[in-house]
Design a protein around this motif. Structure first.
Motif, PDB file in Angstrom:
ATOM      1  N   PRO A 115       0.815  -1.223   0.000  1.00  0.00           N
ATOM      2  CA  PRO A 115       0.000   0.000   0.000  1.00  0.00           C
ATOM      3  C   PRO A 115       0.851   1.279   0.000  1.00  0.00           C
ATOM      4  CG  PRO A 115      -0.880  -1.583   1.549  1.00  0.00           C
ATOM      5  CD  PRO A 115       0.453  -2.102   1.121  1.00  0.00           C
ATOM      6  N   LEU A 116       2.015   1.219   0.651  1.00  0.00           N
ATOM      7  CA  LEU A 116       2.905   2.385   0.643  1.00  0.00           C
ATOM      8  C   LEU A 116       3.343   2.704  -0.781  1.00  0.00           C
ATOM      9  CD1 LEU A 116       4.737   4.539   1.900  1.00  0.00           C
ATOM     10  CD2 LEU A 116       6.434   2.742   2.318  1.00  0.00           C
ATOM     11  N   LEU A 117       3.743   1.680  -1.518  1.00  0.00           N
ATOM     12  CA  LEU A 117       4.175   1.887  -2.899  1.00  0.00           C
ATOM     13  C   LEU A 117       3.013   2.385  -3.774  1.00  0.00           C
ATOM     14  CD1 LEU A 117       6.485  -1.225  -3.500  1.00  0.00           C
ATOM     15  CD2 LEU A 117       7.152   1.143  -2.974  1.00  0.00           C
ATOM     16  N   VAL A 118       1.818   1.849  -3.518  1.00  0.00           N
ATOM     17  CA  VAL A 118       0.642   2.294  -4.283  1.00  0.00           C
ATOM     18  C   VAL A 118       0.346   3.759  -3.988  1.00  0.00           C
ATOM     19  CG1 VAL A 118      -1.841   1.996  -4.623  1.00  0.00           C
ATOM     20  CG2 VAL A 118      -0.369  -0.020  -4.399  1.00  0.00           C
ATOM     21  N   ALA A 119       0.390   4.141  -2.700  1.00  0.00           N
ATOM     22  CA  ALA A 119       0.128   5.533  -2.302  1.00  0.00           C
ATOM     23  C   ALA A 119       1.149   6.480  -2.932  1.00  0.00           C
ATOM     24  CB  ALA A 119       0.156   5.652  -0.781  1.00  0.00           C
ATOM     25  N   ILE A 120       2.412   6.084  -2.896  1.00  0.00           N
ATOM     26  CA  ILE A 120       3.468   6.918  -3.488  1.00  0.00           C
ATOM     27  C   ILE A 120       3.279   7.022  -5.001  1.00  0.00           C
ATOM     28  CG2 ILE A 120       5.941   7.004  -4.007  1.00  0.00           C
ATOM     29  CD1 ILE A 120       6.477   5.943  -1.203  1.00  0.00           C
ATOM     30  N   ALA A 121       2.944   5.891  -5.637  1.00  0.00           N
ATOM     31  CA  ALA A 121       2.758   5.896  -7.094  1.00  0.00           C
ATOM     32  C   ALA A 121       1.628   6.839  -7.507  1.00  0.00           C
ATOM     33  CB  ALA A 121       2.463   4.471  -7.583  1.00  0.00           C
ATOM     34  N   VAL A 122       0.537   6.813  -6.748  1.00  0.00           N
ATOM     35  CA  VAL A 122      -0.603   7.700  -7.052  1.00  0.00           C
ATOM     36  C   VAL A 122      -0.177   9.165  -6.950  1.00  0.00           C
ATOM     37  CG1 VAL A 122      -2.836   8.507  -6.201  1.00  0.00           C
ATOM     38  CG2 VAL A 122      -2.387   6.051  -6.394  1.00  0.00           C
ATOM     39  N   CYS A 123       0.503   9.510  -5.867  1.00  0.00           N
ATOM     40  CA  CYS A 123       0.915  10.899  -5.656  1.00  0.00           C
ATOM     41  C   CYS A 123       1.974  11.333  -6.673  1.00  0.00           C
ATOM     42  CB  CYS A 123       1.445  11.083  -4.237  1.00  0.00           C
ATOM     43  SG  CYS A 123       0.171  10.941  -2.963  1.00  0.00           S
ATOM     44  N   VAL A 124       2.907  10.443  -6.991  1.00  0.00           N
ATOM     45  CA  VAL A 124       3.939  10.759  -7.980  1.00  0.00           C
ATOM     46  C   VAL A 124       3.300  11.012  -9.346  1.00  0.00           C
ATOM     47  CG1 VAL A 124       5.817   9.743  -9.341  1.00  0.00           C
ATOM     48  CG2 VAL A 124       5.874   9.631  -6.846  1.00  0.00           C
ATOM     49  N   PHE A 125       2.305  10.221  -9.696  1.00  0.00           N
ATOM     50  CA  PHE A 125       1.627  10.382 -10.991  1.00  0.00           C
ATOM     51  C   PHE A 125       1.033  11.783 -11.131  1.00  0.00           C
ATOM     52  CE2 PHE A 125      -2.386  10.153 -13.420  1.00  0.00           C
ATOM     53  CZ  PHE A 125      -1.879   9.784 -14.666  1.00  0.00           C
ATOM     54  N   PHE A 126       0.273  12.202 -10.146  1.00  0.00           N
ATOM     55  CA  PHE A 126      -0.376  13.515 -10.225  1.00  0.00           C
ATOM     56  C   PHE A 126       0.635  14.653 -10.063  1.00  0.00           C
ATOM     57  CE2 PHE A 126      -4.047  10.831  -8.982  1.00  0.00           C
ATOM     58  CZ  PHE A 126      -4.880  11.126 -10.055  1.00  0.00           C
ATOM     59  N   SER A 127       1.644  14.468  -9.228  1.00  0.00           N
ATOM     60  CA  SER A 127       2.669  15.502  -9.065  1.00  0.00           C
ATOM     61  C   SER A 127       3.487  15.663 -10.338  1.00  0.00           C
ATOM     62  CB  SER A 127       3.597  15.160  -7.895  1.00  0.00           C
ATOM     63  OG  SER A 127       2.945  15.335  -6.662  1.00  0.00           O
ATOM     64  N   ALA A 128       3.770  14.542 -11.018  1.00  0.00           N
ATOM     65  CA  ALA A 128       4.516  14.602 -12.280  1.00  0.00           C
ATOM     66  C   ALA A 128       3.730  15.381 -13.327  1.00  0.00           C
ATOM     67  CB  ALA A 128       4.823  13.194 -12.779  1.00  0.00           C
ATOM     68  N   ILE A 129       2.415  15.204 -13.327  1.00  0.00           N
ATOM     69  CA  ILE A 129       1.566  15.975 -14.248  1.00  0.00           C
ATOM     70  C   ILE A 129       1.688  17.467 -13.929  1.00  0.00           C
ATOM     71  CG2 ILE A 129      -0.810  16.473 -14.931  1.00  0.00           C
ATOM     72  CD1 ILE A 129      -1.441  13.520 -14.552  1.00  0.00           C
ATOM     73  N   ASN A 130       1.648  17.798 -12.642  1.00  0.00           N
ATOM     74  CA  ASN A 130       1.839  19.201 -12.236  1.00  0.00           C
ATOM     75  C   ASN A 130       3.150  19.746 -12.785  1.00  0.00           C
ATOM     76  OD1 ASN A 130      -0.494  19.762 -10.770  1.00  0.00           O
ATOM     77  ND2 ASN A 130       0.343  19.016  -8.848  1.00  0.00           N
ATOM     78  N   GLY A 131       4.238  18.999 -12.555  1.00  0.00           N
ATOM     79  CA  GLY A 131       5.547  19.449 -13.002  1.00  0.00           C
ATOM     80  C   GLY A 131       5.634  19.586 -14.503  1.00  0.00           C
ATOM     81  N   TRP A 132       5.038  18.630 -15.213  1.00  0.00           N
ATOM     82  CA  TRP A 132       5.064  18.672 -16.674  1.00  0.00           C
ATOM     83  C   TRP A 132       4.296  19.878 -17.211  1.00  0.00           C
ATOM     84  CZ3 TRP A 132       0.974  17.763 -20.301  1.00  0.00           C
ATOM     85  CH2 TRP A 132       1.397  17.663 -21.620  1.00  0.00           C
ATOM     86  N   VAL A 133       3.129  20.143 -16.638  1.00  0.00           N
ATOM     87  CA  VAL A 133       2.322  21.289 -17.076  1.00  0.00           C
ATOM     88  C   VAL A 133       3.055  22.602 -16.810  1.00  0.00           C
ATOM     89  CG1 VAL A 133       0.213  22.599 -16.577  1.00  0.00           C
ATOM     90  CG2 VAL A 133       0.107  20.114 -16.846  1.00  0.00           C
ATOM     91  N   VAL A 134       3.646  22.726 -15.614  1.00  0.00           N
ATOM     92  CA  VAL A 134       4.373  23.948 -15.249  1.00  0.00           C
ATOM     93  C   VAL A 134       5.589  24.144 -16.150  1.00  0.00           C
ATOM     94  CG1 VAL A 134       5.781  25.028 -13.453  1.00  0.00           C
ATOM     95  CG2 VAL A 134       3.599  23.971 -12.854  1.00  0.00           C
ATOM     96  N   ALA A 135       6.352  23.065 -16.370  1.00  0.00           N
ATOM     97  CA  ALA A 135       7.594  23.171 -17.138  1.00  0.00           C
ATOM     98  C   ALA A 135       7.360  23.328 -18.630  1.00  0.00           C
ATOM     99  CB  ALA A 135       8.462  21.936 -16.885  1.00  0.00           C
ATOM    100  N   THR A 136       6.357  22.653 -19.155  1.00  0.00           N
ATOM    101  CA  THR A 136       6.127  22.644 -20.603  1.00  0.00           C
ATOM    102  C   THR A 136       5.321  23.837 -21.084  1.00  0.00           C
ATOM    103  OG1 THR A 136       6.177  20.218 -20.589  1.00  0.00           O
ATOM    104  CG2 THR A 136       5.239  21.287 -22.532  1.00  0.00           C
TER     105      THR A 136
END
Length: 341
Positions: A115-136
């Motif tokens: 569950p820890l890995l699943v929780a981290i994966a979910v948050c990383v997915f949405f945070s990566a989208i944030n970073g991609w939108v901001v950077a691109t």
């Protein structure tokens, strides 16, 4: 030959004025803590210290996440909802087999790390989208993460309502999970140990790796960093990804710490984390911030919050005091930036 004034008490009026302005936030915080101690001397005790450190642990991990984004001259309003999502996911996957209101009634017990890995994966997915939108797309982080905050709340609420018992708080946590988070090792709370280890990891990443050097370079001057060969887009996304890791870990710990999780978990956490970073000297002007600053900021805010509750101060007055501290801290940060310009 003129003799330089090195004595602390032999400063000129201008020097004293600068000293008071630059340290005003610490003077205010120290004054509040002093009032608490005078009213309740028992505030200075080992049990209170343990409680403060325990309450600071998850906040510190979250502050480390958003601190890197602030160093990039950004912010992350989706922090609280990301933490809530991680908490709900963790709680739904780590319930006791004999608990009547299980989110997944027929699911077998999972290893604690899954569950820890699943929780981290979910948050990383949405945070990566944030970073991609901001950077691109060069969208201001405030707007990008505000949109993600709203989107996340909708997705989280749908997931929260999809469980077998319906939309009700998720409790009945696996005893292994609760013991891991709320237990002790050598009489030290596990939460404090986890937070300390996280602080060491973040210090190494920020100060001893190419990633950390690039983060400070991009935060200080993106154009100059790009000319120097730093991949600004990649660095920005990686900083947001690291923030997602911190949010996932924080949500996993928070669900067990508070004993339950729902779609309101994490509400307002972003404000406390951002405020603690600013109070700790992590500047919105970019490229400035230390791990020790984040630690100091979180501890000061936790001491103030715990202290005001300790003396029975009404929660509404606590909001006013916290708001004033945030405004003062941001104003002083802006003043320092204007001086440099």
């Amino acid at each position: 030959m003129s003799i330089q004034r090195t004595n602390f008490f032999n400063k000129s009026w201008d020097e004293w004025k600068d000293f008071l302005i630059n340290n005003a936030i610490y003077i205010v915080i120290f004054s509040i803590i002093s009032i608490v101690v005078i009213r309740e001397p028992s505030f200075i005790s080992i049990p209170v210290l343990r409680n403060i450190l325990t309450q600071s642990a998850v906040r510190l991990i979250l502050a480390f996440g958003v601190a890197g984004i602030i160093i990039l001259q950004g912010t992350d309003l989706s922090l609280g909802r990301s933490v809530g999502f991680a908490a709900v996911v963790s709680a739904s996957l780590l319930q006791r087999p004999d608990y009547a209101g299980r989110f997944y009634p027929d699911m077998a017990q999972l290893p604690l790390f899954v569950p820890l890995l699943v929780a981290i994966a979910v948050c990383v997915f949405f945070s990566a989208i944030n970073g991609w939108v901001v950077a691109t797309f060069k969208i201001h982080p405030f707007l990008a993460t505000m949109g993600m905050m709203i989107t996340l709340y909708g997705i989280l609420s749908i997931y929260f309502a999809s469980g077998a018992p319906g939309p009700q708080p998720i409790g009945g946590h696996d005893t292994r999970y609760v013991e891991l988070v709320t237990g002790e090792t050598l009489r030290i709370p596990n939460l404090v140990i986890i937070a300390a280890l996280t602080a060491v990891l973040i210090w190494v990443l920020w100060n001893k790796t190419t990633f950390g050097k690039n983060m400070y370079a991009v935060g200080g001057n993106p154009e100059a960093a790009n000319v120097s060969g730093v991949n600004v887009t990649r660095t920005t996304i990686l900083v947001y990804v690291l923030a997602g890791v911190m949010y996932g870990l924080g949500g996993y710990l928070e669900a067990a710490r508070i004993g339950s999780a729902n779609n309101g978990t994490g509400f307002g956490y972003e404000l406390d984390a951002i405020a603690a970073c600013v109070v700790g000297g992590i500047s919105f002007s970019g490229g400035i911030g230390k791990v020790s600053g984040a630690v100091a900021g979180v501890l000061m805010f936790t001491i103030i919050s715990y202290g005001m509750t300790f003396i029975g101060l009404d929660q509404y007055y606590q909001y006013i005091i916290k708001g004033i501290i945030i405004v003062v801290a941001v104003s002083l940060d802006a003043k320092k930036y204007l001086k440099k310009v």
